[in-house]
Design an enzyme around this catalytic site. Structure first.
Site, PDB file in Angstrom:
ATOM      1  CG  ASN A 221      57.082  44.782  14.289  1.00 33.67           C
ATOM      2  OD1 ASN A 221      57.075  43.868  13.441  1.00 33.67           O
ATOM      3  ND2 ASN A 221      56.419  45.968  14.259  1.00 33.67           N
ATOM      4  CG  ASP A 290      52.344  50.959  19.721  1.00 27.10           C
ATOM      5  OD1 ASP A 290      51.392  51.058  18.838  1.00 27.10           O
ATOM      6  OD2 ASP A 290      52.158  49.796  20.206  1.00 27.10           O
ATOM      7  CE  LYS A 300      77.060  54.304   9.816  1.00 26.58           C
ATOM      8  NZ  LYS A 300      78.356  53.869   9.332  1.00 26.58           N
ATOM      9  CG  PHE A 335      45.434  40.377  13.941  1.00 25.50           C
ATOM     10  CD1 PHE A 335      44.800  40.920  12.816  1.00 25.50           C
ATOM     11  CD2 PHE A 335      45.614  39.239  14.117  1.00 25.50           C
ATOM     12  CE1 PHE A 335      44.380  39.787  11.821  1.00 25.50           C
ATOM     13  CE2 PHE A 335      45.560  38.202  13.112  1.00 25.50           C
ATOM     14  CZ  PHE A 335      44.936  38.513  12.166  1.00 25.50           C
ATOM     15  CE  LYS A 349      46.245  46.247  22.376  1.00 27.22           C
ATOM     16  NZ  LYS A 349      47.332  45.320  22.022  1.00 27.22           N
ATOM     17  CE  LYS A 353      43.835  50.117  19.123  1.00 27.42           C
ATOM     18  NZ  LYS A 353      45.402  50.130  18.078  1.00 27.42           N
TER      19      LYS A 353
END
Ligand code: PMT
Length: 413
Positions: A221, A290, A300, A335, A349, A353
């Protein structure tokens, strides 16, 4: 904080705008001393600044008018904040190189006050790697930089390099004195930073994870690590013992911080579980994948057929696992990177959590979230506190977030 400012003026045409800045400051009750480089005096007369600031203007290191003090040290010790506007490429280069060959650069080396540079120069000078590297180095040391605006430049070019308007610089100064932005002194001799995290052991995750498909490809990301590294640096500066578990990032570890480099979510999970029992606080700023590819191809992958279906499986939720193991005396801070329903999803969250605080950012907003130097966040606590921070540099934001967490953690759980 005493409203005392040194305005440094270096030799660029934008020097004339600093006259307005000094005027705004004096009208708002700031005590201002102006220091000019010899080149700045070619653009604006020291008498203009003297009239506006109602103070002596300093242009020469060796002009010791008061035998009771050494003037460059006297000026360096005077302010709560130094603002250099305009900051030319030459002046920035001198400070980045530790050169003190006239009054302004000498004051900048000697001061222990925070310093804000407001660069102004030709667009091609601004994009030169020497200037860009100097700016990066200055940022890393803790100097504030108010980026130049884009537009028509005095030299006839159009582009980035125009000094920010005096009103915008004035607003930054007001925000600084009212505690809305944080700027620390780059000089370790500064008395500025409270050691209010001394004795705390803080574990922080930062950056992206990479989930390998084969030896050359991976899923990842856009996280740069800037938010997590800013928190690690800020916590260290305030006396904490900081361990930073970082996904792949080009950033240098802040000095005094122990960095542990990992690639995948599973590696990050293993390192967090290893060090979590020793931590007083755990801050999860990393953008953890995730999902990961179900199968890692050891060779490869070859191109075959029209399309390729990838099967993904969930990675461990590191923060959730930390929440399940949380001791009573531990503080967990997560976060939430959202693109919609920011507050509602972040609250979910926070509860799911088992966190004490969550820092929510809308990552679709300009200047917020991934890879930018700035962020705009909403801090929520499990006791229902809510604080919306304005868009600001991640380095400043990190300190303000720590302030809030320190304030909030002392109360009953
Ligand atoms: O690194 P920068 O370029 O500076 O960008 C900063 C940032 C946008 C990455 C940062 O501000 C941020 O939002 N980090 C959290 C990103 C994220 O993964 O958010 P989330 O809403 O998907 O996850 C919620 C929380 O669970 C996060 O604290 C995350 O670290 C944690 N998590 C998520 C998944 C997982 N498998 N394990 C986790 O621990």
């Amino acid at each position: 904080m005493e409203k005392k400012i040194v305005v440094g003026v270096s030799g660029g045409i934008a020097a004339y705008k600093s006259v307005t800045l000094v005027s705004l400051l004096v009208k708002r009750g700031y005590e201002v001393r102006v220091v000019m480089t010899p080149s700045a005096t070619k653009f604006v007369s020291p008498l203009t600044f003297q009239t506006m600031s109602r103070n002596r203007v300093y242009t020469d290191t060796f002009s010791e008018e008061d035998p009771g003090v050494v003037s460059h040290i006297d000026v360096a010790d005077f302010p709560s904040l130094v603002v250099v506007a305009p900051a030319t490429a030459n002046l920035l280069g001198k400070v980045a190189g530790g050169i003190a060959d006239e009054m302004l650069s000498t004051v900048l080396l000697a001061t222990t006050a925070p310093v804000l540079f407001v660069p102004a120069m030709n667009v091609h000078m601004y994009t030169h790697p020497a200037v860009q590297e100097n700016l990066q180095r200055l940022r890393r040391w803790g100097y504030g930089i108010l980026e130049p605006a884009e537009g028509l430049l005095a030299c006839g070019y159009t582009g980035k390099g125009r000094m920010e308007e005096p009103e915008r610089i004035f607003q930054f100064i007001e925000d600084f004195f009212q505690g809305r932005v944080f700027l620390k002194s780059p000089n370790p001799a500064s008395r500025g930073l409270p050691q209010d995290l001394a004795g705390k052991r803080i574990l922080i995750t930062a950056g992206p994870t990479q989930e390998a498909l084969d030896p050359v490809r991976y899923l990842t990301n856009r996280s740069s690590g800037k938010m997590g590294y800013a928190l690690a640096r800020a916590a260290r500066e305030r006396g904490a013992e900081v361990r930073l578990i970082s996904g792949p990032s080009t950033l240098l570890p802040p000095s005094g911080v122990e960095r542990i480099s990992v690639r995948s979510a599973e590696e990050m999970y293993a390192q967090v579980m290893r060090y979590l029992p020793e931590a007083d606080w755990f801050i999860a700023a990393a953008a953890v994948a995730d999902y990961r590819p179900k199968v890692f191809e050891t060779q490869k992958m070859k191109k075959k057929g029209e399309s390729l279906l990838l099967e993904l499986v969930p990675t461990p939720d590191i923060l959730k696992a930390a929440g399940e193991r949380k001791r009573k005396d531990q503080i967990l801070i997560g976060f939430a990177a959202e693109t919609e329903h920011l507050e509602a999803y972040a609250r979910e969250k926070l509860l799911k959590k088992n966190l004490d605080f969550i820092i929510a950012n809308n990552v679709t907003e300009e200047g917020a979230g991934f890879d930018s130097d700035t962020n705009h966040v909403l801090l929520l606590s499990k006791r229902g506190e809510r604080k919306d921070f304005p868009l600001m540099e991640k380095t400043s934001l990190a300190h303000l977030l720590l302030d809030e967490i320190i304030k909030g953690q002392g109360e009953p759980k």
